[in-house]
Design a protein around this motif. Structure first.
Motif, PDB file in Angstrom:
ATOM      1  N   PRO A 143     -81.400 -46.693 -66.276  1.00  0.00           N
ATOM      2  CA  PRO A 143     -79.873 -46.620 -66.365  1.00  0.00           C
ATOM      3  C   PRO A 143     -79.907 -44.896 -66.889  1.00  0.00           C
ATOM      4  CG  PRO A 143     -80.203 -48.915 -66.604  1.00  0.00           C
ATOM      5  CD  PRO A 143     -81.681 -47.905 -66.574  1.00  0.00           C
ATOM      6  N   HIS A 144     -79.060 -44.080 -66.989  1.00  0.00           N
ATOM      7  CA  HIS A 144     -78.867 -42.741 -67.389  1.00  0.00           C
ATOM      8  C   HIS A 144     -77.437 -42.711 -67.486  1.00  0.00           C
ATOM      9  CE1 HIS A 144     -80.599 -39.561 -68.573  1.00  0.00           C
ATOM     10  NE2 HIS A 144     -79.486 -38.978 -68.283  1.00  0.00           N
ATOM     11  N   PRO A 145     -76.534 -42.085 -68.230  1.00  0.00           N
ATOM     12  CA  PRO A 145     -75.235 -42.213 -68.394  1.00  0.00           C
ATOM     13  C   PRO A 145     -74.355 -41.268 -67.479  1.00  0.00           C
ATOM     14  CG  PRO A 145     -76.578 -41.879 -70.846  1.00  0.00           C
ATOM     15  CD  PRO A 145     -76.849 -42.012 -69.722  1.00  0.00           C
ATOM     16  N   ASN A 146     -72.915 -41.733 -67.298  1.00  0.00           N
ATOM     17  CA  ASN A 146     -72.564 -40.845 -66.049  1.00  0.00           C
ATOM     18  C   ASN A 146     -73.732 -40.122 -65.106  1.00  0.00           C
ATOM     19  OD1 ASN A 146     -70.138 -40.986 -68.059  1.00  0.00           O
ATOM     20  ND2 ASN A 146     -71.115 -39.188 -68.734  1.00  0.00           N
ATOM     21  N   LEU A 147     -74.657 -41.022 -64.101  1.00  0.00           N
ATOM     22  CA  LEU A 147     -75.014 -40.922 -62.978  1.00  0.00           C
ATOM     23  C   LEU A 147     -75.440 -42.736 -62.196  1.00  0.00           C
ATOM     24  CD1 LEU A 147     -78.071 -38.606 -64.090  1.00  0.00           C
ATOM     25  CD2 LEU A 147     -76.192 -38.241 -62.403  1.00  0.00           C
ATOM     26  N   GLY A 239     -67.262 -40.693 -59.884  1.00  0.00           N
ATOM     27  CA  GLY A 239     -66.980 -41.944 -60.373  1.00  0.00           C
ATOM     28  C   GLY A 239     -67.212 -43.339 -59.038  1.00  0.00           C
ATOM     29  N   VAL A 240     -67.045 -43.109 -57.980  1.00  0.00           N
ATOM     30  CA  VAL A 240     -67.287 -44.541 -56.682  1.00  0.00           C
ATOM     31  C   VAL A 240     -68.623 -44.240 -56.910  1.00  0.00           C
ATOM     32  CG1 VAL A 240     -67.297 -44.597 -53.822  1.00  0.00           C
ATOM     33  CG2 VAL A 240     -65.463 -44.042 -55.226  1.00  0.00           C
ATOM     34  N   LEU A 241     -69.616 -43.371 -57.365  1.00  0.00           N
ATOM     35  CA  LEU A 241     -71.310 -43.585 -56.834  1.00  0.00           C
ATOM     36  C   LEU A 241     -71.744 -43.680 -58.252  1.00  0.00           C
ATOM     37  CD1 LEU A 241     -72.440 -39.816 -55.302  1.00  0.00           C
ATOM     38  CD2 LEU A 241     -71.482 -42.287 -54.159  1.00  0.00           C
ATOM     39  N   GLU A 242     -71.240 -43.607 -59.510  1.00  0.00           N
ATOM     40  CA  GLU A 242     -71.104 -44.793 -60.070  1.00  0.00           C
ATOM     41  C   GLU A 242     -71.403 -46.278 -60.671  1.00  0.00           C
ATOM     42  OE1 GLU A 242     -69.925 -43.213 -64.819  1.00  0.00           O
ATOM     43  OE2 GLU A 242     -70.189 -41.011 -63.331  1.00  0.00           O
ATOM     44  N   GLY A 243     -70.286 -46.751 -59.606  1.00  0.00           N
ATOM     45  CA  GLY A 243     -69.592 -48.160 -59.576  1.00  0.00           C
ATOM     46  C   GLY A 243     -70.388 -48.852 -58.670  1.00  0.00           C
ATOM     47  N   LEU A 244     -70.741 -47.906 -57.249  1.00  0.00           N
ATOM     48  CA  LEU A 244     -71.125 -48.301 -55.864  1.00  0.00           C
ATOM     49  C   LEU A 244     -72.212 -49.293 -55.874  1.00  0.00           C
ATOM     50  CD1 LEU A 244     -69.792 -48.070 -53.202  1.00  0.00           C
ATOM     51  CD2 LEU A 244     -71.577 -46.619 -52.953  1.00  0.00           C
ATOM     52  N   TRP A 253     -67.861 -44.192 -47.990  1.00  0.00           N
ATOM     53  CA  TRP A 253     -66.630 -44.655 -48.556  1.00  0.00           C
ATOM     54  C   TRP A 253     -65.899 -44.035 -48.926  1.00  0.00           C
ATOM     55  CZ3 TRP A 253     -67.413 -49.566 -49.744  1.00  0.00           C
ATOM     56  CH2 TRP A 253     -68.548 -49.903 -49.684  1.00  0.00           C
ATOM     57  N   ASP A 254     -64.583 -43.922 -49.438  1.00  0.00           N
ATOM     58  CA  ASP A 254     -63.675 -43.273 -49.451  1.00  0.00           C
ATOM     59  C   ASP A 254     -63.610 -42.808 -50.974  1.00  0.00           C
ATOM     60  OD1 ASP A 254     -61.693 -45.151 -50.805  1.00  0.00           O
ATOM     61  OD2 ASP A 254     -60.601 -44.996 -48.999  1.00  0.00           O
TER      62      ASP A 254
END
Length: 262
Positions: A143-147, A239-244, A253-254
């Protein structure tokens, strides 16, 4: 441990410019941005006002209608960030052009071909060359911050590319090109499942209506709260990709993180 880097293509203006700026501001990874021309100007615009290490940014020439430039970019990034020690963690592939077609009589073959070449063939060729830069099953990825937790190839679709959501018609070629992007994301993701397992995935994204030259004609008809600046759109998409997560792979995804059905 494999080190991540990110790519935004194109990044000379609009959402792409803001995505490159967002990644420089909110991560510590190298960022590759592309433009068809005026590379120094693009670099200046991306870095304008940012307090970041400018060495993290590479600006390369790429024209999605010219495969040789895509291949050259892939080769250059492979040299800068060799697969033995690095992996492409996040790639935004967002070429787009729109010629309005409100009735079939407004369809112009040259305009239609240009839209298909840029909106659909462009992401297809980018996928051809960029998938080789994503981590393999054997890669060691942390894991890497904000990615995103999973390396992600993100293709720019649009809600109008959803056949099931189409109740208004019009925009014939643009709709078809974006429907193709949604389909392409699924097919590329199947390939990545086979090649990369859960280390990499492909998705399609819908950014909403953003204040760019492409959407300028439609700003007046969009509620104020749904008309975004480029930096807002960049923040929401990242943000969407970080949480997906990997469970969201292969779909569209929108900007709210809601799925858009084909």
């Amino acid at each position: 441990m494999s080190k991540p880097w990110a790519l935004v293509t194109p990044a000379s203006r609009g959402i792409g410019l803001q995505l490159a700026r967002h990644l420089l501001k909110n991560t510590d990874v190298p960022v590759v941005a592309t433009a068809r021309k005026a590379l120094d100007t693009t670099r200046s615009h991306i870095l304008d006002g940012l307090d970041v290490d400018e060495e993290r940014l590479q600006v390369l020439q790429l024209d999605v209608t010219d495969e040789s430039t895509i291949a050259a970019t892939a080769a250059k990034t492979s040299s800068l960030y060799p697969s033995s020690s690095h992996h492409l963690r996040l790639a935004f592939c967002i070429p787009g052009i729109l010629y309005p077609e409100k009735s079939p009589q407004q369809i112009d073959p040259e305009n239609s071909l240009q839209m298909l070449k840029i909106n659909l063939l462009g992401p297809l060729l980018l996928s051809k060359h960029l998938t080789t830069l994503l981590p393999r099953k054997s890669s060691s990825v942390n894991p890497h911050p904000n990615l995103p937790p999973t390396a992600t190839l993100a293709l720019m679709a649009a809600r109008v590319g959803s056949t099931s959501d189409n109740s208004l018609g019009g925009w014939y070629t643009y709709r078809a090109s974006k429907a193709g992007v949604i389909s392409l994301a699924k097919s590329v993701d199947i390939y990545l499942q086979q090649r990369c397992g859960e280390k990499a995935m492909c998705v399609a994204l819908h950014p909403g209506t953003v204040k760019t030259d492409l959407s300028k004609e439609f700003w007046a008809g969009v509620p104020k709260e749904k008309l975004f600046n480029g930096d807002d759109a960049a923040e929401k998409l990242c943000g969407v990709l970080e949480g997906l997560g990997v469970k969201g792979r292969g779909r569209c995804w929108d900007w709210k993180g809601a799925e858009i059905l084909p």
